[in-house]
Design a protein around this motif. Structure first.
Motif, PDB file in Angstrom:
ATOM      1  N   GLY A   7       0.820  -1.205   0.000  1.00 34.85           N
ATOM      2  CA  GLY A   7       0.000   0.000   0.000  1.00 34.85           C
ATOM      3  C   GLY A   7       0.850   1.248   0.000  1.00 34.85           C
ATOM      4  O   GLY A   7       2.052   1.213  -0.262  1.00 34.85           O
ATOM      5  N   ARG A   8       0.223   2.368   0.320  1.00 34.65           N
ATOM      6  CA  ARG A   8       0.884   3.673   0.278  1.00 34.65           C
ATOM      7  C   ARG A   8       1.286   4.091   1.695  1.00 34.65           C
ATOM      8  O   ARG A   8       0.428   4.268   2.561  1.00 34.65           O
ATOM      9  N   SER A   9       2.584   4.255   1.900  1.00 36.87           N
ATOM     10  CA  SER A   9       3.116   4.625   3.210  1.00 36.87           C
ATOM     11  C   SER A   9       3.970   5.878   3.071  1.00 36.87           C
ATOM     12  O   SER A   9       4.611   6.092   2.038  1.00 36.87           O
ATOM     13  N   ALA A  10       3.958   6.698   4.108  1.00 37.02           N
ATOM     14  CA  ALA A  10       4.805   7.896   4.142  1.00 37.02           C
ATOM     15  C   ALA A  10       5.727   7.807   5.348  1.00 37.02           C
ATOM     16  O   ALA A  10       5.375   7.226   6.370  1.00 37.02           O
ATOM     17  N   LEU A  11       6.905   8.393   5.204  1.00 36.39           N
ATOM     18  CA  LEU A  11       7.872   8.470   6.292  1.00 36.39           C
ATOM     19  C   LEU A  11       8.142   9.945   6.564  1.00 36.39           C
ATOM     20  O   LEU A  11       8.558  10.676   5.669  1.00 36.39           O
ATOM     21  N   VAL A  12       7.861  10.389   7.789  1.00 37.00           N
ATOM     22  CA  VAL A  12       8.082  11.775   8.168  1.00 37.00           C
ATOM     23  C   VAL A  12       9.025  11.805   9.365  1.00 37.00           C
ATOM     24  O   VAL A  12       9.309  10.787   9.987  1.00 37.00           O
ATOM     25  N   LEU A  24      -0.087  15.748  -0.493  1.00 35.39           N
ATOM     26  CA  LEU A  24       0.383  14.426  -0.898  1.00 35.39           C
ATOM     27  C   LEU A  24       0.254  13.436   0.256  1.00 35.39           C
ATOM     28  O   LEU A  24      -0.178  12.290   0.075  1.00 35.39           O
ATOM     29  N   LEU A  25       0.608  13.867   1.458  1.00 33.33           N
ATOM     30  CA  LEU A  25       0.550  12.980   2.618  1.00 33.33           C
ATOM     31  C   LEU A  25      -0.869  12.592   2.996  1.00 33.33           C
ATOM     32  O   LEU A  25      -1.074  11.580   3.671  1.00 33.33           O
ATOM     33  N   GLU A  26      -1.860  13.366   2.573  1.00 27.29           N
ATOM     34  CA  GLU A  26      -3.251  12.975   2.833  1.00 27.29           C
ATOM     35  C   GLU A  26      -3.646  11.742   2.013  1.00 27.29           C
ATOM     36  O   GLU A  26      -4.639  11.084   2.317  1.00 27.29           O
ATOM     37  N   GLY A  82      -2.166   5.265  11.600  1.00 27.95           N
ATOM     38  CA  GLY A  82      -3.090   4.974  10.514  1.00 27.95           C
ATOM     39  C   GLY A  82      -3.684   6.230   9.917  1.00 27.95           C
ATOM     40  O   GLY A  82      -3.944   7.206  10.614  1.00 27.95           O
ATOM     41  N   GLY A  83      -3.905   6.232   8.591  1.00 24.08           N
ATOM     42  CA  GLY A  83      -4.503   7.375   7.914  1.00 24.08           C
ATOM     43  C   GLY A  83      -3.460   8.306   7.337  1.00 24.08           C
ATOM     44  O   GLY A  83      -2.254   8.060   7.392  1.00 24.08           O
ATOM     45  N   TYR A  97      -2.615  11.743  11.255  1.00 22.68           N
ATOM     46  CA  TYR A  97      -1.323  11.699  11.950  1.00 22.68           C
ATOM     47  C   TYR A  97      -1.191  12.879  12.919  1.00 22.68           C
ATOM     48  O   TYR A  97      -0.828  12.702  14.094  1.00 22.68           O
ATOM     49  N   VAL A  98      -1.487  14.087  12.432  1.00 22.49           N
ATOM     50  CA  VAL A  98      -1.379  15.276  13.282  1.00 22.49           C
ATOM     51  C   VAL A  98      -2.310  15.169  14.485  1.00 22.49           C
ATOM     52  O   VAL A  98      -1.928  15.487  15.619  1.00 22.49           O
TER      53      VAL A  98
END
Length: 533
Positions: A38-43, A207-209, A226-227, A232-233
């Motif tokens: 799936g689609r994952s982001a790293l912050v 993009l992160l949404e 999740g989400g 996240y915020v």
């Protein structure tokens, strides 16, 4: 609530991974990371190691220790593509050899080598052209050279190469850097439609949404939420509120235990004095006195240990609670020397034609006082060329620029700094009239405190480099009364973004800013917009 591990079978796995740069500086220590399909982001904060993680997964870097494993072929779009300006676009896309063989066959060649080169890819030209068009690149791009493309077009081209390769795992590092609004929208469509695994590092909130989960790289560990970005915020804010309550409670407990410890000492001292008086007035023998004195001292030591243990436990709880608080500091700096009186002429142009061919109408770029002007337009319209022309780095094709005040340029590539010199040495060189103590005090306000100011510029993260470059530009002598910013939010984490906005809030001069980020333009208080192209 956040979890420390994603629940699906991972497509990317890092187990006990450590990595250090050639000079010995550690980037990662014992990192465990599982990335599901799936689609994952790293912050995470600049310098936390996000880009390093992507480079390790892509195989560009080898871990000092630990294991990196990936299920499938990897496609990687780095933050800054280093390109040979003379290279053909078709060669960069990896289709040049196939195209050459296809054209040879179409011209009548029966050489088996040409047929082998084409294989089953007879529609390669149509696929390549369609992919370029999907990303908004103009007709004819396939026949151009890389040096003819703008920064935004280079990013789009890098993404096109990945789409043509069809990897199972797609890694994107700040992919919206330098993209105009239309190009960003096309990138969002690609992310929405991506059927494989995706891991993206980005500060672009829109993009992160679009991701399924956000991994927060903090203090050398990744925690999953999740989400998308909003979720996240919301979760992080709830955690921070709980951490703040825990810190308040823990501080109160420490104060209470410290007071109890002091009261215990007072009571022990009182009992000791009373015991001494009783011994002096009694007929008790020396042996009995020594017995009771020894017993009293043992009791006192036990009593002290009890209160010391309680105080130590309270301090540990406070340390744990404070460790859960984020240290998102902001730049706090006053820049009176940059002030421009309202109405003063800062910049005018006459008959200006840029080297890109773009024309600037007389009066459209006239700047007076502390005006804040945004320069917008599609990639390749000449926005960067305009800033470099105003700064005197490029000569116009026609017309003239009249700059009436000192100006400072924050270029897109942040190449103002000498990588071999420290942050302090770079800033001191830009302001030779300032003494050492003053420079270090100002750097501390840009969040370069103590030894951090002595780090080589080449070892800084993206956000740190922006802060250091901003310090070198704003603290220069003479102070810039016109500040030229070219896509300043590229590569920034959210804390660094806030630091940039707070620094610009303290800036008292005129501002000319190129940005594709409408939220940033609102945050810095743009007065008007100049559109190129």
């Amino acid at each position: 609530m956040p979890t420390t591990r994603p629940t699906s079978a991972p497509v990317v796995s890092l187990t006990g991974v450590s990595f250090a740069w050639p000079d010995g500086t550690p980037a990662l220590r014992g990192l465990d990371l599982l990335v599901p399909p799936g689609r994952s982001a790293l912050v995470g904060a600049n310098g936390a190691g996000k880009s390093t993680v992507l480079r390790l997964v892509a195989g560009e870097l080898a871990p000092s220790s630990g294991v990196v494993s990936v299920a499938g072929e990897v496609g990687y779009l780095p933050q800054d593509l280093t390109l040979d300006a003379g290279r053909d676009v078709a060669d960069f896309l990896g289709v040049a050899a196939t195209l050459d063989a296809l054209r040879a066959v179409e011209a009548g060649s029966v050489d088996p080598a040409h047929y082998d080169a084409v294989g089953d890819d007879w529609d390669v030209e149509e696929r390549a052209t369609a992919t370029l068009a999907r990303l908004g690149l103009p007709d004819g791009t396939l026949g151009r050279r890389l040096g003819e493309l703008s920064g935004g077009e280079v990013v789009q081209l890098g993404l096109a190469r990945l789409l043509l390769a069809r990897p199972e795992v797609l890694l994107l590092d700040e992919p919206t850097n330098n993209l105009d609004a239309a190009a960003r929208a096309r990138l969002y469509d690609v992310v929405d439609a991506w059927g494989g695994a995706l891991l993206v590092v980005s500060h672009d909130r829109e993009l992160l949404e679009r991701v399924d989960r956000v991994g927060d790289l903090h203090d050398g560990a990744v925690r999953w939420y999740g989400g998308g970005y909003s979720a996240y915020v919301e979760q992080v804010e709830a955690e921070q509120e709980a951490a703040e309550r825990a810190v308040t409670a823990a501080r109160s407990d420490v104060r209470r235990q410290r007071a109890d410890r002091q009261e215990a000492e007072r009571l022990l001292a009182q009992r000791k004095r009373q015991g001494a008086r009783n011994a002096a007035t009694s007929n008790m023998g020396k042996g009995a006195q020594d017995f009771w004195k020894n017993r009293s001292e043992k009791h006192a030591a036990k009593y002290r240990r009890l209160h010391d243990d309680r105080l130590d436990a309270a301090r540990e709880r406070l340390d744990d609670a404070e460790a859960r608080l984020r240290d998102d500091r902001v730049v706090r700096v006053d820049l009176p020397a940059t002030e421009v009186p309202r109405g003063r002429v800062v910049l005018t142009t006459s008959g200006l034609v840029l080297r890109t061919g773009a024309e600037v109408d007389d009066g459209a770029l006239d700047v007076h006082g502390p005006d804040r002007i945004a320069v917008v337009g599609p990639n390749g319209a000449g926005k960067t060329t305009l800033l470099h022309t105003v700064a005197g780095r490029l000569a116009p094709a026609a017309g003239e620029v009249s700059l009436r005040v000192p100006a400072g340029l924050l270029p897109q590539r942040l190449d103002v700094l000498d990588d071999a010199r420290s942050v302090y040495e770079n800033v001191a060189a830009a302001a030779p009239g300032r003494d050492r103590t003053e420079v270090r005090a100002m750097l501390a306000r840009f969040l370069f405190r103590g030894a951090r100011a002595d780090v080589a510029a080449g070892a800084l993260s993206g956000g740190e480099r922006l802060r250091a470059t901003l310090a070198a530009v704003l603290l220069a002598d003479p102070a810039p009364q016109l500040l030229l910013l070219d896509e300043p939010t590229n590569n920034l984490d959210f804390a660094a973004y806030d630091a940039l906005v707070s620094a610009l809030a303290a800036y008292r001069g005129a501002l000319l800013v190129v940005s594709h980020d409408p939220g940033f333009l609102d945050d810095v208080g743009v007065d008007r917009v100049l559109e190129l192209g």
